[in-house]
Design an enzyme around this catalytic site. Structure first.
Site, PDB file in Angstrom:
ATOM      1  NE  ARG A  37      -3.936  -2.115   0.494  1.00 61.62           N
ATOM      2  CZ  ARG A  37      -4.118  -3.115  -0.354  1.00 61.62           C
ATOM      3  NH1 ARG A  37      -3.375  -3.226  -1.440  1.00 61.62           N
ATOM      4  NH2 ARG A  37      -5.053  -4.016  -0.115  1.00 61.62           N
ATOM      5  CB  ALA A  76      -9.056  25.184   1.864  1.00 62.87           C
ATOM      6  CD  GLU A 140       8.471  32.716   0.861  1.00 62.27           C
ATOM      7  OE1 GLU A 140       9.273  31.870   0.484  1.00 62.27           O
ATOM      8  OE2 GLU A 140       8.781  33.696   1.562  1.00 62.27           O
TER       9      GLU A 140
END
Length: 184
Positions: A37, A76, A140
Protein backbone atom coordinates in the site's frame (compact mmCIF):
# COMPACT_ATOMS: atom_id res chain seq x y z
CA UNK A 1 -8.53 -7.91 14.11
CA UNK A 2 -11.85 -7.54 12.28
CA UNK A 3 -12.50 -9.48 9.08
CA UNK A 4 -11.51 -6.53 6.83
CA UNK A 5 -8.45 -5.19 8.62
CA UNK A 6 -5.05 -5.20 6.92
CA UNK A 7 -2.16 -5.80 9.29
CA UNK A 8 0.97 -3.73 8.61
CA UNK A 9 4.00 -6.00 8.43
CA UNK A 10 6.53 -3.32 7.46
CA UNK A 11 6.43 0.37 6.59
CA UNK A 12 9.05 2.56 4.96
CA UNK A 13 9.12 6.32 4.43
CA UNK A 14 9.81 6.94 0.74
CA UNK A 15 9.54 10.74 0.68
CA UNK A 16 9.08 13.55 3.19
CA UNK A 17 8.20 16.99 1.86
CA UNK A 18 6.82 20.35 2.96
CA UNK A 19 3.20 19.10 3.00
CA UNK A 20 3.11 15.34 2.61
CA UNK A 21 5.00 12.19 3.48
CA UNK A 22 4.80 9.10 1.28
CA UNK A 23 5.06 5.71 2.93
CA UNK A 24 5.16 2.21 1.46
CA UNK A 25 3.45 -0.40 3.64
CA UNK A 26 3.65 -4.15 3.26
CA UNK A 27 0.40 -5.57 4.62
CA UNK A 28 -1.20 -8.89 5.38
CA UNK A 29 -4.66 -9.07 3.84
CA UNK A 30 -7.68 -10.62 5.59
CA UNK A 31 -7.18 -13.79 3.52
CA UNK A 32 -3.56 -14.15 4.74
CA UNK A 33 -1.93 -13.01 1.47
CA UNK A 34 0.41 -10.03 1.33
CA UNK A 35 0.20 -6.80 -0.65
CA UNK A 36 1.71 -3.31 -0.75
CA UNK A 37 0.00 0.00 0.00
CA UNK A 38 1.29 3.46 -0.93
CA UNK A 39 0.06 5.89 1.71
CA UNK A 40 0.18 9.68 1.67
CA UNK A 41 0.40 11.11 5.21
CA UNK A 42 -1.03 14.63 5.53
CA UNK A 43 -1.38 16.87 8.62
CA UNK A 44 -5.02 17.67 7.87
CA UNK A 45 -6.68 20.80 6.58
CA UNK A 46 -9.57 23.19 6.98
CA UNK A 47 -11.97 24.74 4.49
CA UNK A 48 -14.23 27.69 5.08
CA UNK A 49 -17.69 28.42 3.70
CA UNK A 50 -17.53 32.19 4.20
CA UNK A 51 -20.83 34.00 3.69
CA UNK A 52 -21.13 37.76 3.29
CA UNK A 53 -24.08 39.72 4.70
CA UNK A 54 -25.79 39.52 1.31
CA UNK A 55 -25.35 35.72 1.34
CA UNK A 56 -22.53 35.49 -1.20
CA UNK A 57 -19.83 32.84 -0.89
CA UNK A 58 -16.30 34.24 -0.63
CA UNK A 59 -14.16 32.19 -3.02
CA UNK A 60 -10.58 32.18 -4.23
CA UNK A 61 -9.45 31.48 -7.76
CA UNK A 62 -6.11 29.72 -7.62
CA UNK A 63 -3.77 27.96 -10.04
CA UNK A 64 -3.40 24.29 -9.17
CA UNK A 65 -0.22 22.84 -10.62
CA UNK A 66 -1.43 19.23 -10.30
CA UNK A 67 -4.34 20.15 -12.61
CA UNK A 68 -2.36 22.62 -14.77
CA UNK A 69 -5.23 25.12 -14.50
CA UNK A 70 -7.02 27.54 -12.22
CA UNK A 71 -10.13 26.59 -10.29
CA UNK A 72 -12.41 28.50 -7.96
CA UNK A 73 -12.48 27.16 -4.40
CA UNK A 74 -13.61 27.97 -0.91
CA UNK A 75 -10.71 29.27 1.22
CA UNK A 76 -8.72 26.41 2.71
CA UNK A 77 -5.37 25.51 4.15
CA UNK A 78 -3.20 23.03 5.96
CA UNK A 79 -3.14 22.58 9.72
CA UNK A 80 0.16 23.49 11.35
CA UNK A 81 1.58 21.06 13.90
CA UNK A 82 -0.53 21.23 17.08
CA UNK A 83 -2.93 23.81 15.61
CA UNK A 84 -6.64 23.53 16.41
CA UNK A 85 -8.86 23.39 13.30
CA UNK A 86 -10.94 26.44 14.32
CA UNK A 87 -7.79 28.56 14.81
CA UNK A 88 -6.49 27.39 11.46
CA UNK A 89 -9.82 28.26 9.80
CA UNK A 90 -9.72 31.81 11.18
CA UNK A 91 -6.08 32.20 10.08
CA UNK A 92 -6.66 30.85 6.58
CA UNK A 93 -9.80 32.95 6.07
CA UNK A 94 -7.88 36.11 6.92
CA UNK A 95 -4.74 35.19 4.95
CA UNK A 96 -6.54 34.15 1.78
CA UNK A 97 -9.43 36.64 1.72
CA UNK A 98 -8.68 39.49 4.11
CA UNK A 99 -11.89 38.72 6.00
CA UNK A 100 -12.34 37.96 9.69
CA UNK A 101 -15.53 36.45 11.07
CA UNK A 102 -17.71 36.85 14.16
CA UNK A 103 -19.07 33.31 14.03
CA UNK A 104 -17.34 30.08 13.06
CA UNK A 105 -19.22 26.77 13.15
CA UNK A 106 -17.86 23.32 12.32
CA UNK A 107 -20.13 21.78 9.68
CA UNK A 108 -18.38 18.46 9.04
CA UNK A 109 -15.07 16.68 8.79
CA UNK A 110 -14.25 14.08 6.15
CA UNK A 111 -11.37 12.15 4.60
CA UNK A 112 -10.53 13.44 1.14
CA UNK A 113 -9.08 10.29 -0.47
CA UNK A 114 -9.12 7.36 1.97
CA UNK A 115 -7.92 4.91 -0.64
CA UNK A 116 -4.39 6.30 -0.37
CA UNK A 117 -4.29 9.26 2.03
CA UNK A 118 -5.08 10.01 5.68
CA UNK A 119 -5.88 13.68 4.93
CA UNK A 120 -8.90 14.88 6.87
CA UNK A 121 -10.53 18.22 6.13
CA UNK A 122 -12.64 20.17 8.60
CA UNK A 123 -15.29 22.35 6.93
CA UNK A 124 -16.45 25.47 8.79
CA UNK A 125 -19.20 28.00 8.18
CA UNK A 126 -18.02 31.58 8.76
CA UNK A 127 -20.53 34.41 9.13
CA UNK A 128 -20.44 37.99 10.37
CA UNK A 129 -17.61 38.80 7.98
CA UNK A 130 -15.63 42.02 8.18
CA UNK A 131 -12.91 43.02 5.72
CA UNK A 132 -9.73 43.71 7.69
CA UNK A 133 -7.54 46.59 6.52
CA UNK A 134 -4.19 45.09 7.58
CA UNK A 135 -5.00 41.43 7.02
CA UNK A 136 -2.43 38.71 7.60
CA UNK A 137 -0.29 38.06 4.54
CA UNK A 138 -0.70 35.00 2.37
CA UNK A 139 2.04 32.42 2.11
CA UNK A 140 4.82 33.70 -0.13
CA UNK A 141 4.13 31.00 -2.75
CA UNK A 142 0.36 31.55 -2.82
CA UNK A 143 -1.48 33.76 -5.30
CA UNK A 144 -5.27 34.10 -5.47
CA UNK A 145 -8.03 36.22 -6.96
CA UNK A 146 -11.09 36.83 -4.79
CA UNK A 147 -14.61 36.20 -6.01
CA UNK A 148 -17.96 36.53 -4.25
CA UNK A 149 -20.62 34.28 -5.74
CA UNK A 150 -24.32 33.78 -5.17
CA UNK A 151 -25.45 30.19 -4.80
CA UNK A 152 -26.87 30.33 -8.33
CA UNK A 153 -23.52 31.55 -9.70
CA UNK A 154 -21.64 28.87 -7.77
CA UNK A 155 -23.92 26.16 -9.18
CA UNK A 156 -23.21 27.50 -12.68
CA UNK A 157 -19.47 27.40 -11.93
CA UNK A 158 -19.85 23.72 -10.98
CA UNK A 159 -21.56 23.03 -14.33
CA UNK A 160 -18.78 24.90 -16.15
CA UNK A 161 -16.11 23.07 -14.13
CA UNK A 162 -14.70 26.35 -12.81
CA UNK A 163 -15.52 24.86 -9.40
CA UNK A 164 -14.08 21.38 -9.72
CA UNK A 165 -12.85 20.16 -6.34
CA UNK A 166 -14.72 18.03 -3.82
CA UNK A 167 -14.57 20.37 -0.81
CA UNK A 168 -16.01 23.29 -2.78
CA UNK A 169 -18.69 21.20 -4.47
CA UNK A 170 -19.54 19.90 -0.98
CA UNK A 171 -19.83 23.52 0.24
CA UNK A 172 -22.08 24.54 -2.66
CA UNK A 173 -24.32 21.51 -2.15
CA UNK A 174 -24.41 22.12 1.60
CA UNK A 175 -25.70 25.66 1.01
CA UNK A 176 -28.14 24.41 -1.62
CA UNK A 177 -29.52 21.90 0.90
CA UNK A 178 -29.77 24.55 3.62
CA UNK A 179 -31.67 26.81 1.24
CA UNK A 180 -34.03 23.98 0.31
CA UNK A 181 -34.66 23.17 3.98
CA UNK A 182 -35.44 26.79 4.88
CA UNK A 183 -37.84 27.30 1.95
CA UNK A 184 -40.02 24.28 2.82
Amino acid sequence: MNNLEEKTLHSEEIYSGKIITLELHEVELPNGKQSKREIVKHPGAVAIIALTEDNKMVMVEQYRKALERTIVEIPAGKLEKGEEPASCARRELEEETGYVCESLELISSFYTSPGFSDEIIHVFLATGLTKKENAAAMDEDEFVNLEELTLKEALQYVKEQKIYDAKTIYAVQYLQLQEALTTK
